[in-house]
Design a protein around this motif. Structure first.
Motif, PDB file in Angstrom:
ATOM      1  N   LYS A  98      26.774   2.970  17.675  1.00  0.00           N
ATOM      2  CA  LYS A  98      28.015   2.312  17.202  1.00  0.00           C
ATOM      3  C   LYS A  98      27.847   1.806  15.771  1.00  0.00           C
ATOM      4  N   HIS A  99      26.742   1.080  15.546  1.00  0.00           N
ATOM      5  CA  HIS A  99      26.617   0.364  14.268  1.00  0.00           C
ATOM      6  C   HIS A  99      26.024   1.196  13.132  1.00  0.00           C
ATOM      7  N   LEU A 100      25.206   2.201  13.473  1.00  0.00           N
ATOM      8  CA  LEU A 100      24.603   3.003  12.388  1.00  0.00           C
ATOM      9  C   LEU A 100      25.281   4.351  12.193  1.00  0.00           C
ATOM     10  N   PHE A 101      25.929   4.885  13.224  1.00  0.00           N
ATOM     11  CA  PHE A 101      26.453   6.256  13.132  1.00  0.00           C
ATOM     12  C   PHE A 101      27.973   6.329  13.166  1.00  0.00           C
ATOM     13  N   VAL A 102      28.655   5.359  13.802  1.00  0.00           N
ATOM     14  CA  VAL A 102      30.112   5.395  13.940  1.00  0.00           C
ATOM     15  C   VAL A 102      30.756   4.442  12.932  1.00  0.00           C
ATOM     16  N   GLU A 103      30.326   3.194  12.925  1.00  0.00           N
ATOM     17  CA  GLU A 103      30.957   2.214  12.037  1.00  0.00           C
ATOM     18  C   GLU A 103      30.323   2.189  10.649  1.00  0.00           C
ATOM     19  N   ASN A 104      29.152   2.858  10.523  1.00  0.00           N
ATOM     20  CA  ASN A 104      28.523   2.989   9.199  1.00  0.00           C
ATOM     21  C   ASN A 104      28.068   4.430   9.022  1.00  0.00           C
ATOM     22  N   THR A 105      27.709   4.789   7.803  1.00  0.00           N
ATOM     23  CA  THR A 105      27.280   6.161   7.509  1.00  0.00           C
ATOM     24  C   THR A 105      25.757   6.264   7.642  1.00  0.00           C
ATOM     25  N   PRO A 106      25.271   7.216   8.444  1.00  0.00           N
ATOM     26  CA  PRO A 106      23.802   7.311   8.653  1.00  0.00           C
ATOM     27  C   PRO A 106      23.090   7.930   7.454  1.00  0.00           C
ATOM     28  N   LEU A 107      23.118   7.238   6.355  1.00  0.00           N
ATOM     29  CA  LEU A 107      22.559   7.774   5.107  1.00  0.00           C
ATOM     30  C   LEU A 107      21.031   7.669   5.041  1.00  0.00           C
ATOM     31  N   SER A 108      20.423   6.870   5.917  1.00  0.00           N
ATOM     32  CA  SER A 108      18.947   6.767   5.881  1.00  0.00           C
ATOM     33  C   SER A 108      18.339   8.077   6.371  1.00  0.00           C
ATOM     34  N   GLU A 109      17.060   8.298   6.065  1.00  0.00           N
ATOM     35  CA  GLU A 109      16.380   9.528   6.500  1.00  0.00           C
ATOM     36  C   GLU A 109      16.321   9.587   8.021  1.00  0.00           C
ATOM     37  N   ALA A 110      16.058   8.453   8.654  1.00  0.00           N
ATOM     38  CA  ALA A 110      16.006   8.444  10.126  1.00  0.00           C
ATOM     39  C   ALA A 110      17.392   8.682  10.711  1.00  0.00           C
ATOM     40  N   GLY A 111      18.417   8.177  10.045  1.00  0.00           N
ATOM     41  CA  GLY A 111      19.785   8.413  10.520  1.00  0.00           C
ATOM     42  C   GLY A 111      20.175   9.862  10.366  1.00  0.00           C
ATOM     43  N   ARG A 112      19.954  10.407   9.166  1.00  0.00           N
ATOM     44  CA  ARG A 112      20.266  11.814   8.917  1.00  0.00           C
ATOM     45  C   ARG A 112      19.482  12.706   9.873  1.00  0.00           C
ATOM     46  N   GLY A 113      18.273  12.275  10.225  1.00  0.00           N
ATOM     47  CA  GLY A 113      17.442  13.071  11.131  1.00  0.00           C
ATOM     48  C   GLY A 113      18.098  13.305  12.471  1.00  0.00           C
ATOM     49  N   VAL A 114      18.723  12.299  13.017  1.00  0.00           N
ATOM     50  CA  VAL A 114      19.399  12.463  14.316  1.00  0.00           C
ATOM     51  C   VAL A 114      20.542  13.474  14.173  1.00  0.00           C
ATOM     52  N   VAL A 115      21.258  13.364  13.052  1.00  0.00           N
ATOM     53  CA  VAL A 115      22.384  14.296  12.800  1.00  0.00           C
ATOM     54  C   VAL A 115      21.872  15.726  12.703  1.00  0.00           C
ATOM     55  N   THR A 116      20.782  15.928  11.948  1.00  0.00           N
ATOM     56  CA  THR A 116      20.200  17.270  11.831  1.00  0.00           C
ATOM     57  C   THR A 116      19.778  17.802  13.204  1.00  0.00           C
ATOM     58  N   CYS A 117      19.119  16.944  13.987  1.00  0.00           N
ATOM     59  CA  CYS A 117      18.676  17.363  15.336  1.00  0.00           C
ATOM     60  C   CYS A 117      19.853  17.867  16.157  1.00  0.00           C
ATOM     61  N   LEU A 118      20.900  17.057  16.224  1.00  0.00           N
ATOM     62  CA  LEU A 118      22.045  17.411  17.070  1.00  0.00           C
ATOM     63  C   LEU A 118      22.684  18.708  16.580  1.00  0.00           C
ATOM     64  N   SER A 119      22.848  18.841  15.268  1.00  0.00           N
ATOM     65  CA  SER A 119      23.465  20.058  14.720  1.00  0.00           C
ATOM     66  C   SER A 119      22.606  21.279  15.010  1.00  0.00           C
ATOM     67  N   ARG A 120      21.274  21.164  14.795  1.00  0.00           N
ATOM     68  CA  ARG A 120      20.396  22.313  15.022  1.00  0.00           C
ATOM     69  C   ARG A 120      20.340  22.693  16.499  1.00  0.00           C
ATOM     70  N   LEU A 121      20.610  21.725  17.377  1.00  0.00           N
ATOM     71  CA  LEU A 121      20.646  22.015  18.826  1.00  0.00           C
ATOM     72  C   LEU A 121      21.987  22.599  19.240  1.00  0.00           C
ATOM     73  N   GLY A 122      22.915  22.696  18.246  1.00  0.00           N
ATOM     74  CA  GLY A 122      24.222  23.289  18.533  1.00  0.00           C
ATOM     75  C   GLY A 122      25.240  22.287  19.038  1.00  0.00           C
ATOM     76  N   LEU A 123      24.962  20.996  18.836  1.00  0.00           N
ATOM     77  CA  LEU A 123      25.879  19.935  19.278  1.00  0.00           C
ATOM     78  C   LEU A 123      26.631  19.373  18.071  1.00  0.00           C
ATOM     79  N   ASP A 124      27.824  18.823  18.331  1.00  0.00           N
ATOM     80  CA  ASP A 124      28.599  18.199  17.251  1.00  0.00           C
ATOM     81  C   ASP A 124      28.066  16.775  17.025  1.00  0.00           C
ATOM     82  N   PRO A 125      27.535  16.484  15.860  1.00  0.00           N
ATOM     83  CA  PRO A 125      26.935  15.153  15.618  1.00  0.00           C
ATOM     84  C   PRO A 125      27.952  14.062  15.344  1.00  0.00           C
ATOM     85  N   ASN A 126      29.242  14.368  15.513  1.00  0.00           N
ATOM     86  CA  ASN A 126      30.278  13.393  15.151  1.00  0.00           C
ATOM     87  C   ASN A 126      30.914  12.713  16.351  1.00  0.00           C
ATOM     88  N   GLU A 127      30.301  12.796  17.519  1.00  0.00           N
ATOM     89  CA  GLU A 127      30.868  12.158  18.705  1.00  0.00           C
ATOM     90  C   GLU A 127      30.902  10.635  18.511  1.00  0.00           C
TER      91      GLU A 127
END
Ligand code: FIX
Ligand code: ZN
Length: 436
Positions: A98-127
């Motif tokens: 909620k606080h790092l990915f939905v209400e804020n932008t995951p601009l940190s490396e650890a935040g972007r990492g989760v987005v990359t993981c989900l996308s590479r697994l074929g999932l939409d990282p914007n849920e």
């Protein structure tokens, strides 16, 4: 033998060749905290909360890097540490999402990492909630998922960190010495406590039947060596690792027992067995203990310990990574003086694009392709996907500049050379070093 040499003016061709070679090269991930499923699977649908193999969305989102970051958005004055730790793992993950990915932008490396993981697994990282991911992960099985993650990440072996001083893990090894018999994983004997807190380690060793004294008298040297041999045999460890204490020095006039541990026990055993000691220098643990694993920092350390060890034990080999950005240049300079040092990784707080670029460039300029530029340090299996996706791109971009400089100077860069260099940097420098 591909002898394609590049048109010196064709930067696009060079870029494509290097990115393809680096992307295609299998990497041995030489330092992770990922475990084989035989150590218990606590991933996916949280089947075994005591398991050491962590994977799935709730583990990914509650990675300790992100715990530290969410307390910057929702400070302890609004949600106390105890309130957070008393939440379930899923509630913690929902809070972070909620606080790092939905209400804020995951601009940190650890935040972007989760987005990359989900996308590479074929999932939409914007849920907006984690439920869709939870459903998908609950349909994966650990064994097949490990293969999928290794394939996506291009990892040919996951090198574990096996904590002999962790009661939970040690008991697993004692009960089942074959516990790590999984060709995808290799073991590493992690012995921080032997160096960091000898009296406490001596107490443990006595409990386990080793005749050791706090003051190193009597049979202590032989018994510590027996302990090391026993666990190196049991784990079939490919190297020994230590995260050194703050202010680590060698020799250390204030810690005579640490000097003896190194000189009379560790160095002789490792030289005899021909395996390296990985020195991980610069952590300072628990400066905010309420954050638990997220509460550590890094600090500049004295490089003299590195060159004193390399010089003092020429028959031993030392893998070395340092946590402070300020130590990186002097580590490269010292490694130029000692071929028994393998510089490795952009560790922990250095595992960020800007610093991976800076450090890899520095290392190539001072060491040529004779180091291991990265390890993932993944704690959660899925992280292999983003940590290697991100690092491969940066390593390739740095190599492109270096090849371009060489071409500019008149050197003919072949595709074979590019593939050889990628093989050395991502796998063979490490493999050769641990084999000795
Ligand atoms: O000492 C270590 O192996 C460190 O990598 C860990 O303690 C640290 O928490 C980590 O996972 C960093 O990435
Ligand atoms: Zn680590």
């Amino acid at each position: 033998m591909t002898t394609t040499t590049l048109d010196p003016t064709d930067r696009a061709a060079l870029s494509q060749m290097v990115h393809d070679a680096v992307a295609a090269q299998p990497v041995t991930d030489l330092h992770t905290h990922v475990y084989a499923p035989s150590f218990g699977d606590s991933g996916g649908g949280q089947t075994n909360p005591d398991g050491l193999l962590l994977w799935g969305i709730d583990e990914l989102v509650t990675y300790h890097y992100l715990i530290a970051e969410v307390f910057r958005v929702v400070p302890p004055s609004e949600l106390s540490y105890d309130q957070y730790w008393n939440m379930s793992k899923q509630q913690q993950a929902d809070h972070i999402w909620k606080h790092l990915f939905v209400e804020n932008t995951p601009l940190s490396e650890a935040g972007r990492g989760v987005v990359t993981c989900l996308s590479r697994l074929g999932l939409d990282p914007n849920e907006k909630t984690l439920e869709p991911y939870r459903k998908w992960f609950s349909e994966q099985d650990a064994d097949g998922y490990i293969d999928r993650v290794m394939e996506l990440a291009g990892v040919d072996s996951i090198i574990m960190t096996n904590e002999v001083f962790s009661d939970h893990e040690r008991e697993m090894w004692v009960e089942n010495p074959a516990i790590a018999d999984d060709p995808r994983f290799e073991a590493v004997l992690r012995i921080d406590k032997l160096l960091v807190d000898w009296p406490a380690a001596a107490h443990d060793l006595r409990e386990w039947g080793y005749d050791v004294d706090d003051d190193f008298a009597g049979n202590t040297v032989d018994e510590v060596k027996r302990f090391l041999h026993d666990w190196l045999d049991r784990m079939r460890a490919i190297y020994v690792a230590t995260s050194t204490p703050p202010g680590f020095a060698y020799p250390d006039p204030d810690h005579p027992e640490r000097n003896k541990m190194i000189e009379q026990c560790l160095m002789p055993v490792l030289a005899q067995r021909g395996i390296p000691w990985a020195l991980m220098i610069g952590s300072k643990r628990g400066i905010n203990p309420a954050l638990r694993d997220a509460g550590d920092i890094g600090q500049k350390e004295n490089i003299s310990a590195v060159y004193n060890l390399a010089a003092g034990f020429p028959d031993n080999r030392f893998m070395v990574t340092m946590l402070a950005r300020e130590n990186q240049h002097e580590l490269c300079v010292v490694a130029r003086k000692f071929g028994n040092i393998l510089v490795f990784g952009c560790w922990w707080f250095l595992n960020n694009p800007s610093l991976i670029d800076e450090i890899t460039r520095m290392r190539l300029e001072l060491l040529g392709p004779t180091f291991a530029p990265q390890h993932s340090d993944a704690r959660i299996l899925d992280q292999l996907v983003y940590k290697w996706d991100h690092s491969r791109r940066i390593i390739a971009d740095v190599l492109i500049d270096k090849y371009a400089d060489l071409i500019q100077a008149g050197y003919a860069v072949s595709e074979d050379a590019v593939k050889r260099d990628a093989r050395l940097l991502l796998r063979d420098n490490f493999r050769t070093f641990v084999r000795g």
